[in-house]
Design an enzyme around this catalytic site. Structure first.
Site, mmCIF file in Angstrom:
data_model
loop_
_atom_site.group_PDB
_atom_site.id
_atom_site.type_symbol
_atom_site.label_atom_id
_atom_site.label_comp_id
_atom_site.label_asym_id
_atom_site.label_seq_id
_atom_site.Cartn_x
_atom_site.Cartn_y
_atom_site.Cartn_z
ATOM 1 N N ASP A 173 62.875 -9.608 -7.127
ATOM 2 C CA ASP A 173 63.039 -10.381 -5.892
ATOM 3 C C ASP A 173 62.118 -9.844 -4.789
ATOM 4 O O ASP A 173 62.186 -8.673 -4.419
ATOM 5 C CB ASP A 173 64.523 -10.276 -5.484
ATOM 6 C CG ASP A 173 64.926 -11.310 -4.470
ATOM 7 O OD1 ASP A 173 64.053 -12.013 -3.944
ATOM 8 O OD2 ASP A 173 66.140 -11.413 -4.201
ATOM 9 N N ASP B 164 67.446 -20.042 -1.493
ATOM 10 C CA ASP B 164 68.743 -19.870 -2.156
ATOM 11 C C ASP B 164 69.604 -21.137 -2.176
ATOM 12 O O ASP B 164 69.662 -21.889 -1.207
ATOM 13 C CB ASP B 164 69.542 -18.760 -1.457
ATOM 14 C CG ASP B 164 68.939 -17.393 -1.714
ATOM 15 O OD1 ASP B 164 67.817 -17.318 -2.251
ATOM 16 O OD2 ASP B 164 69.604 -16.395 -1.373
HETATM 17 C C1 GLA Z 1 67.899 -13.209 -2.462
HETATM 18 C C2 GLA Z 1 67.927 -14.017 -3.751
HETATM 19 C C3 GLA Z 1 69.372 -14.253 -4.169
HETATM 20 C C4 GLA Z 1 70.062 -12.900 -4.350
HETATM 21 C C5 GLA Z 1 69.952 -12.067 -3.093
HETATM 22 C C6 GLA Z 1 70.464 -10.646 -3.299
HETATM 23 O O1 GLA Z 1 68.428 -13.928 -1.394
HETATM 24 O O2 GLA Z 1 67.260 -15.239 -3.596
HETATM 25 O O3 GLA Z 1 69.430 -15.004 -5.361
HETATM 26 O O4 GLA Z 1 69.482 -12.235 -5.439
HETATM 27 O O5 GLA Z 1 68.611 -11.981 -2.629
HETATM 28 O O6 GLA Z 1 70.300 -9.835 -2.194
#
Ligand code: GLA
Length: 404
Positions: free
Chosen positions: A154, A225
């Site tokens: 990420d 998200d």
């Molecule tokens: C980001 C990702 C999510 C999750 C969070 C965790 O927002 O897009 O899917 O993994 O981080 O902190």
């Protein structure tokens, strides 16, 4: 007895030396993972930062006992917030919520499941925990030693840490740095020799679908998200049209993890969300509270006919064929010439087209089409200009094995 035992051992040793002298060393097999979109469960959408070792074990247990494993859900993925501190040797330790990651991985494997973990190329993850910056090889080796099968990587703090710091006003250079960071982790994972699915999470920036497959990405998020709200789910779906040519066996567009069973989504919305992910050949990573899963949610998540659409071996992502008013018609080409048709009432009821009339010619179909309604399990025949009434946010999903 002892003489016999050592004689057998000696014979075995001779046999294996002879065998290895005659048989050339097996060529290193390429890693074959994610030939169909990965299926499993991820901790983030329900547990977020509260997830513990026990939640992962409970979820693994439930995936087996609920029949989800038999339906194809294999990966049990720990998202952010498992990380502790690095020691003087740079080794990253888990935090107190995850006392022993190797033991947890062994437990998940003992259920016939696979285990996934989360990190990022920056110094910190999105949740503010330790990331892999400067420790990529070390972390990859540790994941392999633990027995990890899947990594979600990420971007988050890599943006300020590296991209904006090293190339403050050069977007092209920032993109190059980002691609290099994903490439670095991909190579580090490959160097472990363990097949590990690589999931890119950088929210669909810089047309990730164009460059992720070449560096070994098995899936890549295409948007920001997801949340358990129809508007968000539909907004994500709307951003997928046009990306279909980038998906295929080993490399998939990822519209984010499932919210089926979360929040206040209606049954119709849960059904439509699951249908559209199947039409999109999306990874099916459930994100709900498995120990408290309601039967109707389990029925959606384990609908074998719908899962078969998602997992179709041809790996062709579906397309939005046309829309009429507030109704969208999506189609997906399947192995053996079959086709899936999803008719979705995307709008609020007062705006829906009442009734909607199906235009088969727009789908390249001619004459009555005998198929199966995958949510009722009953035979259905679609005819041209047939009036179809679909409730707001609901779907009619039909598989036609011999389209004409
Ligand atoms: C980001 C990702 C999510 C999750 C969070 C965790 O927002 O897009 O899917 O993994 O981080 O902190």
């Amino acid at each position: 007895m002892r003489i016999f035992a050592s004689l057998s051992l000696a014979l075995l040793a001779v046999a294996s030396v002879t065998a290895s002298a005659q048989t050339p060393a097996a060529p290193q097999m390429p890693q074959v993972v994610a030939q169909t979109p990965p299926m499993g469960w991820n901790s983030w959408n329900y547990f977020a930062e509260k997830v513990t070792d026990k939640d992962i074990r409970d979820s693994a247990d439930l995936i087996v006992s609920s029949g989800m494993k038999d339906a194809g859900y294999i990966y049990v993925n720990i998202d952010d917030t498992w990380e502790g501190e690095r020691d003087a040797a740079g080794v990253l330790h888990t935090n107190s919520k995850f006392p022993d990651m190797k033991a947890l991985a062994d437990y998940v494997h003992s259920k016939g499941l696979k285990i996934g973990i989360y990190s990022g190329p920056g110094s910190k993850t999105c949740g503010g925990y330790a990331g892999s910056l400067g420790h990529e090889e070390q972390d990859a080796q540790m994941y392999a030693q633990w027995g990890i099968d899947y990594l979600k990587y990420d971007l988050c703090s890599f943006i300020p840490d590296v991209m904006e710091k090293q190339a403050p006003s050069d977007k092209a250079e920032q993109m190059r740095l980002m691609i290099a960071a994903y490439d670095k982790m991909s190579k580090a994972l490959k160097a472990t020799g363990r097949p590990i699915v690589l999931s890119l999470c950088q929210y669909g920036w810089d047309a990730v679908w164009e460059w992720a497959p070449a560096l070994g990405g098995n899936l890549w998020r295409t948007t920001g998200d997801i949340t358990p709200h129809w508007d968000r789910i539909y907004s994500i779906v709307s951003q997928q049209a046009g990306l279909e040519s980038y998906a295929g066996p080993g490399h998939w567009n990822d519209p984010d993890m499932l919210e089926v069973g979360n929040g206040k989504l209606s049954l119709a919305e849960n059904r439509t969300h699951f249908t559209l992910w199947a039409m999109l050949a999306a990874p099916l990573l459930a994100g709900n509270d498995l120990p408290h899963m309601k039967p109707e949610i389990k029925a959606i998540l384990t609908n074998r006919d719908v899962i078969a659409i998602d997992q179709d071996p041809l790996g062709r992502q579906g397309v939005r064929a046309y829309s009429d008013g507030e109704v969208e018609v999506w189609t997906r080409q399947l192995q053996g010439g079959a086709i899936a048709v999803a008719i979705v009432a995307v709008g609020d009821s007062r705006y829906s087209t009442h009734p909607f009339h199906l235009n088969l010619a727009k789908l390249g179909l001619h004459g009555p089409q005998a198929g199966k309604d995958l949510w009722t399990g009953k035979p259905i025949t679609l005819t041209d200009q047939q009036p179809i009434e679909i409730e707001s946010h609901d779907v009619l999903l039909v598989r036609i094995d011999k389209p004409r």
